[in-house]
Scaffold this motif. Structure first.
Motif, PDB file in Angstrom:
ATOM      1  N   ASN A 608      42.846  52.890  27.747  1.00 50.26           N
ATOM      2  CA  ASN A 608      42.993  53.894  26.692  1.00 50.26           C
ATOM      3  C   ASN A 608      42.186  55.150  26.985  1.00 50.26           C
ATOM      4  OD1 ASN A 608      44.659  52.186  25.295  1.00 50.26           O
ATOM      5  ND2 ASN A 608      43.142  51.577  23.769  1.00 50.26           N
ATOM      6  N   TYR A 609      41.101  55.006  27.744  1.00 50.68           N
ATOM      7  CA  TYR A 609      40.293  56.172  28.095  1.00 50.68           C
ATOM      8  C   TYR A 609      41.009  56.996  29.161  1.00 50.68           C
ATOM      9  CZ  TYR A 609      36.608  53.512  25.752  1.00 50.68           C
ATOM     10  OH  TYR A 609      35.875  52.792  24.845  1.00 50.68           O
ATOM     11  N   LYS A 610      40.730  58.276  29.180  1.00 45.48           N
ATOM     12  CA  LYS A 610      41.363  59.140  30.180  1.00 45.48           C
ATOM     13  C   LYS A 610      41.012  58.685  31.597  1.00 45.48           C
ATOM     14  CE  LYS A 610      41.962  63.417  27.539  1.00 45.48           C
ATOM     15  NZ  LYS A 610      43.416  63.501  27.810  1.00 45.48           N
ATOM     16  N   PHE A 611      39.756  58.304  31.788  1.00 48.51           N
ATOM     17  CA  PHE A 611      39.345  57.780  33.088  1.00 48.51           C
ATOM     18  C   PHE A 611      39.153  56.275  32.974  1.00 48.51           C
ATOM     19  CE2 PHE A 611      36.045  56.264  35.997  1.00 48.51           C
ATOM     20  CZ  PHE A 611      36.594  56.649  37.219  1.00 48.51           C
ATOM     21  N   ALA A 612      39.722  55.547  33.911  1.00 50.55           N
ATOM     22  CA  ALA A 612      39.556  54.086  33.949  1.00 50.55           C
ATOM     23  C   ALA A 612      39.384  53.656  35.394  1.00 50.55           C
ATOM     24  CB  ALA A 612      40.758  53.385  33.320  1.00 50.55           C
ATOM     25  N   ASN A 626      29.616  32.606  61.764  1.00 52.27           N
ATOM     26  CA  ASN A 626      30.148  33.970  61.846  1.00 52.27           C
ATOM     27  C   ASN A 626      31.652  34.077  61.566  1.00 52.27           C
ATOM     28  OD1 ASN A 626      27.601  35.033  62.572  1.00 52.27           O
ATOM     29  ND2 ASN A 626      27.972  34.545  64.743  1.00 52.27           N
ATOM     30  N   ARG A 627      32.253  33.004  61.036  1.00 54.49           N
ATOM     31  CA  ARG A 627      33.673  33.061  60.706  1.00 54.49           C
ATOM     32  C   ARG A 627      33.809  33.257  59.203  1.00 54.49           C
ATOM     33  NH1 ARG A 627      38.254  28.650  62.594  1.00 54.49           N
ATOM     34  NH2 ARG A 627      40.024  29.561  61.476  1.00 54.49           N
ATOM     35  N   ASN A 628      34.205  34.445  58.787  1.00 52.85           N
ATOM     36  CA  ASN A 628      34.281  34.766  57.367  1.00 52.85           C
ATOM     37  C   ASN A 628      35.251  35.921  57.144  1.00 52.85           C
ATOM     38  OD1 ASN A 628      32.742  37.330  57.682  1.00 52.85           O
ATOM     39  ND2 ASN A 628      31.085  35.914  58.230  1.00 52.85           N
ATOM     40  N   GLU A 629      35.463  36.242  55.907  1.00 53.69           N
ATOM     41  CA  GLU A 629      36.284  37.387  55.536  1.00 53.69           C
ATOM     42  C   GLU A 629      35.800  37.927  54.203  1.00 53.69           C
ATOM     43  OE1 GLU A 629      40.259  35.378  53.721  1.00 53.69           O
ATOM     44  OE2 GLU A 629      39.890  34.956  55.849  1.00 53.69           O
ATOM     45  N   TYR A 630      35.976  39.223  54.017  1.00 57.31           N
ATOM     46  CA  TYR A 630      35.530  39.854  52.785  1.00 57.31           C
ATOM     47  C   TYR A 630      36.279  41.164  52.602  1.00 57.31           C
ATOM     48  CZ  TYR A 630      32.645  42.463  56.117  1.00 57.31           C
ATOM     49  OH  TYR A 630      32.216  43.211  57.189  1.00 57.31           O
ATOM     50  N   GLY A 631      36.264  41.662  51.391  1.00 58.49           N
ATOM     51  CA  GLY A 631      36.956  42.910  51.123  1.00 58.49           C
ATOM     52  C   GLY A 631      36.677  43.408  49.725  1.00 58.49           C
ATOM     53  N   ILE A 632      37.238  44.565  49.436  1.00 60.07           N
ATOM     54  CA  ILE A 632      37.093  45.148  48.105  1.00 60.07           C
ATOM     55  C   ILE A 632      38.284  46.062  47.837  1.00 60.07           C
ATOM     56  CG2 ILE A 632      35.727  47.115  48.936  1.00 60.07           C
ATOM     57  CD1 ILE A 632      34.167  46.957  46.266  1.00 60.07           C
ATOM     58  N   THR A 633      38.754  46.034  46.601  1.00 56.57           N
ATOM     59  CA  THR A 633      39.786  46.955  46.137  1.00 56.57           C
ATOM     60  C   THR A 633      39.188  47.816  45.041  1.00 56.57           C
ATOM     61  OG1 THR A 633      41.568  45.383  46.619  1.00 56.57           O
ATOM     62  CG2 THR A 633      42.072  47.181  45.114  1.00 56.57           C
ATOM     63  N   ILE A 634      39.326  49.133  45.173  1.00 53.90           N
ATOM     64  CA  ILE A 634      38.824  50.080  44.186  1.00 53.90           C
ATOM     65  C   ILE A 634      39.989  50.980  43.776  1.00 53.90           C
ATOM     66  CG2 ILE A 634      37.186  51.927  43.711  1.00 53.90           C
ATOM     67  CD1 ILE A 634      35.409  50.775  45.904  1.00 53.90           C
ATOM     68  N   SER A 635      40.210  51.086  42.475  1.00 53.88           N
ATOM     69  CA  SER A 635      41.345  51.883  42.004  1.00 53.88           C
ATOM     70  C   SER A 635      40.956  52.676  40.763  1.00 53.88           C
ATOM     71  CB  SER A 635      42.539  50.974  41.698  1.00 53.88           C
ATOM     72  OG  SER A 635      43.637  51.731  41.262  1.00 53.88           O
TER      73      SER A 635
END
Length: 808
Positions: A608-612, A626-635
C-alpha cells in the motif's frame, strides 16, 4: 509384503474416512436476496440514478472474511448492494460507504490486475451447486477482473468474459454499476431460477476483506458458503456464438536480415448448450505472447516453461486434472529420436512446430458433470541433415503430422467431492511412436469439510518397437479445518511410467512418503494479523535398490504483522545421503549426494505504501567441505502515481563445489566439481492512461556461468575418482536478454489493439569472461534481434451482429 502393506494402508484410510463422512453438521446459514425484472434500460455509468434502483431489495450487513473472520463491518464502511435483471443480463449496483473517501486506494491497472486499489466483486453460481463460481470484480479505479473459481483449482483469471462496469468516487465513498450478460454465465433452463451468490469488498488500505454472506475461514470450502439469489424467472440462455477475427503484422530485423510477415485468422467461441462451450482457433498467431525466462540448464531434466498462449490458458481447469497435460508440448521443439546416417548432423532444429488448428469443448452441467475435450494438430516439419564427409545434404523429417488429444470426465457430488477420468493421447503419422495415458482420480471431503481423502491411479502406454506400460498412483489424507491441520500421503511411480509426450514428468521408479502438520491463527491477535507454522517431511526411495533418492525435513513460518508487513522464514534439513539416479544420465548408475542443511528468510513490506521492498536471502550447506550455495533476491518497487509504477528485481545465486555431469564415453562417466554464479536483473514497469489503455515495459537480463575446477570419473558405488586425462573444455557461459515494450488499447468490449516492440538476444560460450559489463555489452552488440508488431482483434457477438443485418 510391500503390496500387502500398501493395501492395508489404503483400507485403513478408506474406513477412517467413511466413518468421518457420517458427520451430520448444521446447514450453513444462507442469506437470501430477492431481485426483480425491469423493462427500462440501465445506463452503466456508476451513478445508480435510475428509478429502478430505488425499489430494489438491498443486501447489506457485510461480515469480515479476513483477517478478523466474523467481525461485522463498521457502519462508516456500510455496504449496500442491489440486483435487477431483464431478458439479457443482470445488473448489480453497489454503494460502498467510506468516511475517508480521499484515502480510497485506486491504482489504475490493466485487466485482471487489482494493483493497489479497493475492489468490489460478485460471486455467481447459476446452478447453486457449490461447485463453481463465475466471479466479477471492479476496482475503485474502474478496472475489471474476472475469473472462474473452484475449490480444487482456486481462481483462474485466464478466463475472460464480456461485461460492462463503471465506478465513481463520491463524497461518501464510491459506487459501482455492473451489467453481466447471460452469455457470460452458466445456468439451467428452468423457469424459476435460484442462484448461489455472494458479494465481496476489499478495503485495501486496511487489507481487510468483507463478504455479504458470512464465510467461515475454518471451513476450506468458500463456494458452498454463498447466499441465495431468488426472483429470476422466464429467462432464456442466449445463443453464445462469438467470432474474433484478427490481423497482425511483424517486422523482424537483425544484423543480417530483415523480414516482414503478415498474418490473419479467426477464433470462434460457441455455446453448444447452457453448460458447454466450444473454442476453436484457425491459423493460430501467438507472436505477441510473453517470452520465456530461459536459464542455463546443466541438470538432467528439461526446463519447464509457463504456458503463455491464450487458447491454452483460458478456462483450462478441467484439463489440469491429474497434472497430465503440459500444453507446451503442443508445437514445441521436436525431441524425438531421429535416425541419421554416419557423419550426418542437423545444424539447427526449428524453434517450434507450427500449430495447424486447435479445438476444445469444456463445461459443466447442472448435475455436476464436467466434460473437457481438447484436440490440436501440428504440421509435418523437416530439417536439413548435412554429411560432413560427402558434403551432401538431405531433408529429414524431425516431427511428423501429429494429433494431440485430451478427454476429461469430472463428476462432482455432495457439493465438495469429485471423481475424474482423464485420458491423454498422442498419435504421430508414420513410424514414429504413439502414446496414451489414462488416469482415475478422486477428491473426497466430509460434509463438514473437515477431512479430505484424495488419490489417483495413472497408467501410461508407449507404442513403438516394443510397447511398454507404466504406473503412477498416490493416496493422501488430510484434516482441512481448524487451527491445527495435518496431511500425509504416499506416492508410487513405476520405472516405465512415461507421460512426457503430452505431459511432463522427471522422476520415475520410486516410492515416496510425505507428511505435514501446521498451526495457524484464525483471527488476529495483539502482534499478528496472520500467523502460520508448518512442519514438513518427505522421503523418497528407489524401487529397485531401496536407496534414498531424496529426503527433507523443514519448518516454515509465515506471518503478517499489524502494519501488514509480511515476514517468513524456514529451516531445511536433509539428514541422509541421497542417491541420485538421474545426474549420471546412464540407466542404473547413481551419484551419492551429501547430507545438507539450509535456511531462508523473506520480508515483504506493505504494498500500500508508495515504496515497498521484497528481500529473500537463502543458503544451503553440506557435510562436504566447501560445498555450499547461497543467494539473495532484492526487489524494490515504487508507485509514482496511480498511473505509473516501477519494479526492479536483482537475484544473485552462487554455488561452490557443485557436482554435475559433463560427458561420457565407453570407458567412463565424467563429472566436474564446478563453481557457478548466476545473476538475474529484471525491470517491470507500467503506465496506465486508463483501465483499458496501458503501456507496459518488461526487461530481463540473465547471466550464468559454470567453471569446472576438477574432473572426476564416477565409480560404481556413486563416489568420485579424480581424472586427469580428460581435458575437453566443458565450462559453460550463457546469457540472455529480453525486452518488451507494449501498448494495449481495449477499444471495444473484447476488442484489442496491441503494439509491441521487442528485442532479444542470447549467447553461449565455453570461454568465461567474468566481467559483467563485457557480458552485457557483448550480447547487446552482436546478437540483438528486433521485432515490431501490430495486432488487432475484434470481438463480434452473434446476437449483436444479427441486428446489424436486420437494420440493413
Amino acid at each position: 509384503m510391500l503390496n500387502n502393506l500398501k493395501f492395508n494402508i489404503l483400507l485403513y484410510f478408506l474406513c477412517s474416512f467413511s466413518a468421518l463422512s457420517q458427520d451430520n453438521p448444521e446447514e450453513i446459514r444462507k442469506k437470501t436476496l430477492q431481485t426483480r425484472k425491469i423493462s427500462s434500460s440501465i445506463s452503466i455509468d456508476g451513478h445508480l440514478n435510475e428509478k429502478e434502483w430505488e425499489n430494489a431489495e438491498t443486501a447489506t450487513n457485510f461480515v469480515m472474511y479476513s483477517p478478523d473472520n466474523g467481525k461485522p463491518i463498521d457502519q462508516t464502511k456500510k455496504t449496500i448492494v442491489k440486483i435487477l435483471y431483464d431478458n439479457n443480463a443482470i445488473y448489480i449496483g453497489a454503494v460502498l460507504h467510506d468516511d475517508e473517501p480521499d484515502k480510497i486506494l485506486k491504482e489504475i491497472t490493466e485487466r485482471d490486475n487489482f494493483g493497489t486499489s479497493d475492489s468490489f466483486g460478485v460471486y455467481i453460481n447459476g446452478y447453486n451447486d457449490g461447485q463453481q463460481d463465475f466471479r466479477f470484480f471492479v476496482t475503485a479505479a474502474g478496472g475489471q477482473a474476472d475469473c472462474l473459481a473452484t475449490e480444487q483449482n482456486g481462481e483462474d483469471y485466464s478466463w475472460n468474459a464480456i461485461w460492462e462496469s463503471a465506478a465513481k468516487i463520491t463524497d461518501s465513498g464510491w459506487t459501482v454499476e455492473m451489467k453481466i450478460p447471460y452469455a457470460a454465465l452458466r445456468f439451467s433452463a428452468e423457469e424459476k431460477q435460484t442462484w448461489g451468490i455472494n458479494f465481496v469488498r476489499e478495503l485495501k488500505r486496511y487489507r481487510q476483506t468483507y463478504t455479504w454472506n458470512f464465510v467461515n475461514s475454518q471451513i476450506g470450502a468458500v463456494i458452498q458458503q454463498a447466499g441465495l439469489l431468488k426472483g429470476i424467472s422466464n429467462i432464456k440462455t442466449p445463443t453464445r456464438l462469438f467470432f474474433i477475427p484478427y490481423t497482425s503484422g511483424y517486422l523482424s530485423t537483425d544484423k543480417e536480415n530483415t523480414d516482414f510477415e503478415f498474418k490473419g485468422g479467426l477464433d470462434i467461441k460457441y455455446g453448444i448448450n447452457d453448460a458447454f462451450t466450444l473454442d476453436a482457433i484457425l491459423i493460430p498467431d501467438f507472436g505477441q505472447t510473453k517470452y520465456d525466462n530461459v536459464v542455463l540448464n546443466l541438470g538432467p531434466f528439461e526446463q519447464q516453461f509457463n504456458e503463455n498462449r491464450p487458447f491454452f490458458t483460458e478456462g483450462t481447469d478441467l484439463f489440469s486434472k491429474g497434472n497430465l497435460l503440459y500444453s507446451r508440448r503442443i508445437g514445441s521443439v521436436p525431441n524425438l529420436s531421429i535416425t541419421l546416417d554416419e557423419n550426418e548432423t542437423i545444424d539447427q532444429y526449428p524453434a517450434s512446430v507450427n500449430l495447424l488448428n486447435a479445438v476444445k469443448i469444456s463445461g459443466r452441467d447442472k448435475n455436476g458433470l464436467g466434460i473437457g475435450f481438447l484436440n490440436a494438430v501440428t504440421e509435418k516439419t523437416m530439417a536439413t541433415a548435412y554429411n560432413e564427409t560427402t558434403g551432401t545434404s538431405r531433408e529429414v523429417e524431425i516431427a511428423p503430422l501429429t494429433n494431440y488429444n485430451v478427454t476429461v470426465l469430472d463428476q462432482r457430488f455432495n457439493k465438495n467431492s469429485s471423481v475424474t477420468l482423464i485420458n491423454t493421447n498422442v498419435m504421430r503419422n508414420g513410424s514414429f511412436r504413439d502414446a496414451n495415458v489414462l488416469g482415475l482420480l478422486f477428491d473426497l471431503n466430509t460434509k463438514k469439510n473437515t477431512f479430505n481423502l484424495s488419490g489417483d491411479l495413472k497408467m501410461s502406454s508407449l507404442y513403438e518397437l516394443e510397447n511398454t506400460n507404466g504406473y503412477n498412483t498416490s493416496l493422501y489424507l488430510g484434516e482441512t479445518s481448524g487451527k491445527v491441520r495435518f496431511s500425509s500421503g504416499i506416492n508410487y511411480v513405476s520405472k516405465d511410467f512415461d507421460n512426457n509426450d503430452l505431459g511432463i514428468n522427471f522422476q520415475t521408479n520410486y516410492t515416496s512418503w510425505s507428511g505435514n502438520a501446521n498451526y495457524r491463527i484464525l483471527n488476529p491477535n495483539k502482534t499478528f494479523n496472520t500467523f502460520r507454522v508448518d512442519l514438513n517431511s518427505y522421503m523418497q526411495y528407489n524401487n529397485t535398490t531401496g536407496k534414498i533418492q531424496s529426503n527433507n525435513f523443514n519448518i516454515n513460518v509465515s506471518t503478517t504483522n499489524k502494519d501488514n508487513h509480511y515476514f517468513g522464514g524456514g529451516i531445511d534439513y536433509n539428514p541422509f545421503k541421497n542417491y541420485d539416479y538421474y545426474e549420471p544420465r546412464t540407466d542404473g548408475r547413481y551419484l551419492v549426494l551429501p547430507d545438507s542443511y539450509g535456511a531462508w528468510v523473506y520480508f515483504s513490506s506493505n504494498y500500500n505504501y508508495k515504496f515497498a521492498l521484497d528481500i529473500n536471502p537463502y543458503f544451503t550447506n553440506t557435510s562436504e567441505k566447501n560445498r555450499n550455495e547461497y543467494g539473495i533476491t532484492i526487489s524494490p518497487r515504487y508507485r509514482f502515481s496511480d498511473k505509473f509504477s516501477f519494479i526492479y528485481s536483482f537475484d544473485i545465486y552462487k554455488q561452490q563445489k557443485n557436482v554435475g555431469y559433463i560427458d561420457s564415453d565407453e570407458t567412463a562417466i565424467y563429472l566436474a566439481k564446478r563453481d557457478r554464479d548466476t545473476y538475474t536483473n529484471s525491470i517491470t514497469s507500467k503506465y496506465s492512461i486508463k483501465p483499458n489503455m496501458n503501456f507496459a515495459l518488461s526487461v530481463r537480463h540473465y547471466w550464468s556461468y559454470a567453471e569446472n575446477k576438477n574432473i572426476y570419473s564416477l565409480n560404481e558405488d556413486g563416489t568420485l575418482t579424480e581424472n586427469s586425462s580428460y581435458t575437453a573444455n566443458k565450462n559453460s557461459n550463457f546469457s540472455t536478454w529480453n525486452m518488451d515494450l507494449s501498448y494495449s488499447w481495449w477499444f471495444a468490449p473484447g476488442s484489442q489493439l496491441s503494439i509491441l516492440y521487442r528485442n532479444n538476444a542470447n549467447a553461449f560460450s565455453r570461454d568465461i569472461d567474468k566481467d559483467f559489463g563485457n557480458n552485457l555489452s557483448g550480447i547487446l552488440k552482436d546478437n540483438l534481434q528486433h521485432i515490431f508488431s501490430i495486432s488487432i482483434r475484434y470481438y463480434i457477438d452473434y446476437n449483436q451482429a444479427k441486428n446489424w443485418f436486420s437494420k440493413a
